[in-house]
Design a protein around this motif. Structure first.
Motif, PDB file in Angstrom:
ATOM      1  N   ALA A  10       0.840  -1.200   0.000  1.00 19.75           N
ATOM      2  CA  ALA A  10       0.000   0.000   0.000  1.00 19.75           C
ATOM      3  C   ALA A  10       0.881   1.258   0.000  1.00 19.75           C
ATOM      4  N   LEU A  11       1.967   1.215   0.753  1.00 19.09           N
ATOM      5  CA  LEU A  11       2.904   2.340   0.770  1.00 19.09           C
ATOM      6  C   LEU A  11       3.515   2.546  -0.606  1.00 19.09           C
ATOM      7  N   GLU A  12       3.871   1.445  -1.271  1.00 22.59           N
ATOM      8  CA  GLU A  12       4.406   1.553  -2.637  1.00 22.59           C
ATOM      9  C   GLU A  12       3.421   2.302  -3.531  1.00 22.59           C
ATOM     10  N   GLN A  13       2.166   1.929  -3.461  1.00 22.14           N
ATOM     11  CA  GLN A  13       1.143   2.573  -4.297  1.00 22.14           C
ATOM     12  C   GLN A  13       1.004   4.053  -3.926  1.00 22.14           C
ATOM     13  N   THR A  14       1.066   4.342  -2.643  1.00 24.23           N
ATOM     14  CA  THR A  14       0.980   5.727  -2.190  1.00 24.23           C
ATOM     15  C   THR A  14       2.147   6.550  -2.741  1.00 24.23           C
ATOM     16  N   ILE A  15       3.343   5.952  -2.734  1.00 26.87           N
ATOM     17  CA  ILE A  15       4.511   6.640  -3.288  1.00 26.87           C
ATOM     18  C   ILE A  15       4.298   6.899  -4.776  1.00 26.87           C
ATOM     19  N   ARG A  16       3.823   5.893  -5.496  1.00 22.49           N
ATOM     20  CA  ARG A  16       3.583   6.044  -6.940  1.00 22.49           C
ATOM     21  C   ARG A  16       2.584   7.157  -7.240  1.00 22.49           C
ATOM     22  N   SER A  18       2.096   9.831  -5.296  1.00 25.03           N
ATOM     23  CA  SER A  18       2.466  11.067  -4.598  1.00 25.03           C
ATOM     24  C   SER A  18       2.887  12.174  -5.568  1.00 25.03           C
ATOM     25  N   ALA A  19       2.745  13.392  -5.109  1.00 29.16           N
ATOM     26  CA  ALA A  19       3.172  14.556  -5.889  1.00 29.16           C
ATOM     27  C   ALA A  19       4.676  14.526  -6.113  1.00 29.16           C
ATOM     28  N   GLU A  20       5.429  14.059  -5.116  1.00 28.27           N
ATOM     29  CA  GLU A  20       6.885  14.005  -5.238  1.00 28.27           C
ATOM     30  C   GLU A  20       7.311  13.045  -6.356  1.00 28.27           C
ATOM     31  N   PHE A  21       6.656  11.890  -6.417  1.00 26.78           N
ATOM     32  CA  PHE A  21       6.993  10.922  -7.462  1.00 26.78           C
ATOM     33  C   PHE A  21       6.560  11.438  -8.831  1.00 26.78           C
ATOM     34  N   ALA A  22       5.393  12.058  -8.904  1.00 29.23           N
ATOM     35  CA  ALA A  22       4.917  12.616 -10.179  1.00 29.23           C
ATOM     36  C   ALA A  22       5.888  13.680 -10.680  1.00 29.23           C
ATOM     37  N   HIS A  23       6.380  14.501  -9.768  1.00 23.05           N
ATOM     38  CA  HIS A  23       7.355  15.538 -10.136  1.00 23.05           C
ATOM     39  C   HIS A  23       8.654  14.897 -10.617  1.00 23.05           C
ATOM     40  N   LEU A  24       9.127  13.880  -9.919  1.00 23.61           N
ATOM     41  CA  LEU A  24      10.342  13.175 -10.322  1.00 23.61           C
ATOM     42  C   LEU A  24      10.165  12.566 -11.706  1.00 23.61           C
TER      43      LEU A  24
END
Length: 113
Positions: A10-16, A18-24
């Motif tokens: 679930a954390l993996e999905q949350t990271i995917r 996230s705004a931070e991951f989208a920006h990266l």
């Protein structure tokens, strides 16, 4: 243990999501959309990997390799797209580091008592 792994997934999905991951990802896509920038970035990463491998194997890094690395760093710093990607990587790394601190807290408390 399944609940821990489920939480990790679930954390993996949350990271995917996230705004931070989208920006990266956006910064990564910007670098890889430009062939010259992509080549510069790939060359930089390959050189980093080579030098890190040599360090881990306790091999001597030559003066020529040091100069080459310095030249790559200057070129990378002058490239706005790569600089933006590296900044986004650092932001994502900070998030992962904070997550790691939270996840490791029970073990730290256990061993520090």
């Amino acid at each position: 243990m399944a609940t821990i792994l489920d939480s990790a997934k679930a954390l993996e999905q949350t990271i995917r999501e996230s705004a931070e991951f989208a920006h990266l990802k956006q910064q990564y896509d910007n670098v890889y959309a430009d062939e010259a920038t992509k080549k510069l970035f790939d060359d930089f990463r390959n050189l980093q990997f080579t030098l890190q491998t040599k360090q881990m194997q306790r091999e001597e890094i030559t003066q020529e390799e040091i100069i080459q690395a310095q030249e790559h760093v200057v070129a990378v710093q002058q490239n706005e797209k790569i600089s933006a990607l590296l900044e986004a990587e650092q932001q994502m790394s900070n998030v992962i580091q904070q997550i790691n601190q939270i996840v490791m807290k029970p073990l730290e408390e256990l061993y520090n008592d």
